[in-house]
Design a protein around this motif. Structure first.
Motif, PDB file in Angstrom:
ATOM      1  N   ARG A 248      -0.559   2.444  -5.064  1.00 23.15           N
ATOM      2  CA  ARG A 248      -1.572   1.345  -4.660  1.00 23.15           C
ATOM      3  C   ARG A 248      -2.203   1.633  -3.261  1.00 23.15           C
ATOM      4  N   PRO A 249      -3.366   2.313  -3.403  1.00 21.64           N
ATOM      5  CA  PRO A 249      -3.928   2.560  -1.954  1.00 21.64           C
ATOM      6  C   PRO A 249      -4.188   1.305  -1.054  1.00 21.64           C
ATOM      7  N   ASN A 250      -4.351   0.308  -1.679  1.00 17.94           N
ATOM      8  CA  ASN A 250      -4.583  -0.874  -0.735  1.00 17.94           C
ATOM      9  C   ASN A 250      -4.421  -2.186  -1.533  1.00 17.94           C
ATOM     10  N   CYS A 251      -4.295  -3.276  -1.164  1.00 21.94           N
ATOM     11  CA  CYS A 251      -4.284  -4.387  -1.993  1.00 21.94           C
ATOM     12  C   CYS A 251      -5.322  -5.361  -2.053  1.00 21.94           C
TER      13      CYS A 251
ATOM     14  N   ALA B 132      -1.111  -5.041  -7.842  1.00 23.39           N
ATOM     15  CA  ALA B 132       0.189  -4.724  -7.263  1.00 23.39           C
ATOM     16  C   ALA B 132       1.336  -4.049  -8.487  1.00 23.39           C
ATOM     17  N   TYR B 133       2.311  -3.668  -7.527  1.00 16.65           N
ATOM     18  CA  TYR B 133       3.675  -3.293  -8.473  1.00 16.65           C
ATOM     19  C   TYR B 133       4.557  -4.039  -7.636  1.00 16.65           C
TER      20      TYR B 133
ATOM     21  N   GLU C  41       0.984  -1.244  -0.030  1.00 19.05           N
ATOM     22  CA  GLU C  41       0.162  -0.079  -0.028  1.00 19.05           C
ATOM     23  C   GLU C  41       0.952   1.055   0.035  1.00 19.05           C
ATOM     24  N   GLY C  42       0.306   2.333  -0.596  1.00 19.82           N
ATOM     25  CA  GLY C  42       1.068   3.549  -0.698  1.00 19.82           C
ATOM     26  C   GLY C  42       1.448   4.115  -2.005  1.00 19.82           C
ATOM     27  N   LYS C  43       2.272   5.168  -1.921  1.00 11.42           N
ATOM     28  CA  LYS C  43       2.827   5.672  -3.358  1.00 11.42           C
ATOM     29  C   LYS C  43       4.231   5.955  -3.332  1.00 11.42           C
ATOM     30  N   VAL C  44       4.704   5.176  -4.304  1.00 10.81           N
ATOM     31  CA  VAL C  44       6.232   5.012  -4.250  1.00 10.81           C
ATOM     32  C   VAL C  44       6.907   5.094  -5.539  1.00 10.81           C
TER      33      VAL C  44
END
Length: 267
Positions: free
Chosen positions: A73-76, A81-82, A57-60
């Protein structure tokens, strides 16, 4: 089988779950959870280990081998996914643009290859148990980022399973010679489930990690909670995981087309 949870110990930065310097527990892999906040950077580089870095989750921003990939990806549970797979000697820099959590696993690999970024467009998804088998009790989504079929150069396998509320996965019980790691996430942090491995039963919780190094295994999640878990496998020397599944003979009959009939017989 070993299960442990480090929620109370989790800190900003890399949190080791399985570490070669202490105990592989049969996995032949290092496994950890990287926790980042907006603006944090993290660099990974190893002279002899390949690595997979999966965004839960998150922005990377991923930077590696002269490439830059923006991953959001705000959540799984609602977003694909990445996942970066990179060989030894690759310098990887991660920059977070929000609270972010990433699963990491690495292992020894002498082979050199081009890094691969698996994205929402390339994830392989199998909708298992979706045809009414066992009255829908084992319906789930099995997602594979890479395995021997599409990444024979890697010594690892990595994917996710989206386990629907109240349903079973890794079912009917099965085993394979290769060790396996499960890393659990829930759509609500206080969600829970249960895992079964080689006769042991363990409660699964947010950020829990299970090591299955032998024996039959399967799992279930409590009604009302969705569970997503990463599943990682390290190929054995001369015995790679080739979608290997050896079913428990006592429960093989559950695959029969009429397996539902003993509960609600046809009239």
């Amino acid at each position: 089988m070993t299960y442990f949870n480090k929620n109370k110990e989790l800190k900003r930065g890399y949190n080791a779950y399985i570490d070669e310097s202490t105990n592989y527990m049969g996995t032949l892999m290092n496994v950890g959870l990287l926790v980042m906040e907006d603006g944090d950077t993290y660099t990974y580089e190893s002279a002899d280990r390949e690595v997979a870095i999966l965004l839960f989750e998150g922005k990377v921003t991923y930077e590696y081998a002269g490439k830059t990939v923006e991953a959001d990806r705000p959540n799984c549970f609602h977003y694909e996914a990445y996942c970066l797979l990179a060989p030894k000697g690759t310098k990887i820099t991660l920059t977070a643009h929000s609270h972010s959590e990433l699963y990491m696993q690495d292992t020894l690999n002498e082979k050199d290859y081009e890094p691969v970024m698996y994205t929402p467009e390339t994830v392989q998804t199998q909708h298992a148990g979706s045809k009414g088998e066992l009255m829908g009790a084992m319906e789930r989504e099995i997602k594979t980022f890479f395995d021997y079929d599409n990444a024979p150069f890697s010594n690892m396998v990595l994917g996710e399973v989206l386990n629907r509320p109240g349903k079973w996965s890794s079912y009917p019980p099965h085993h394979h010679p290769q060790p396996e790691v499960y890393f659990y996430r829930f759509d609500y942090p206080h969600g829970f489930g249960a895992g079964f491995a080689n006769g042991d039963v363990y409660k699964t919780e947010q950020n829990g990690c299970a090591v299955i190094n032998h024996g039959f295994h399967s799992q279930v999640v409590a009604p009302g909670y969705a569970m997503c878990y990463a599943w990682g496998i390290r190929h054995l020397e001369g015995d790679p995981w080739l979608k290997t599944r050896i079913d428990d003979k006592e429960h093989e009959w559950l695959w029969k087309p009429d397996a539902n009939d003993h509960i609600y017989p046809n009239h």
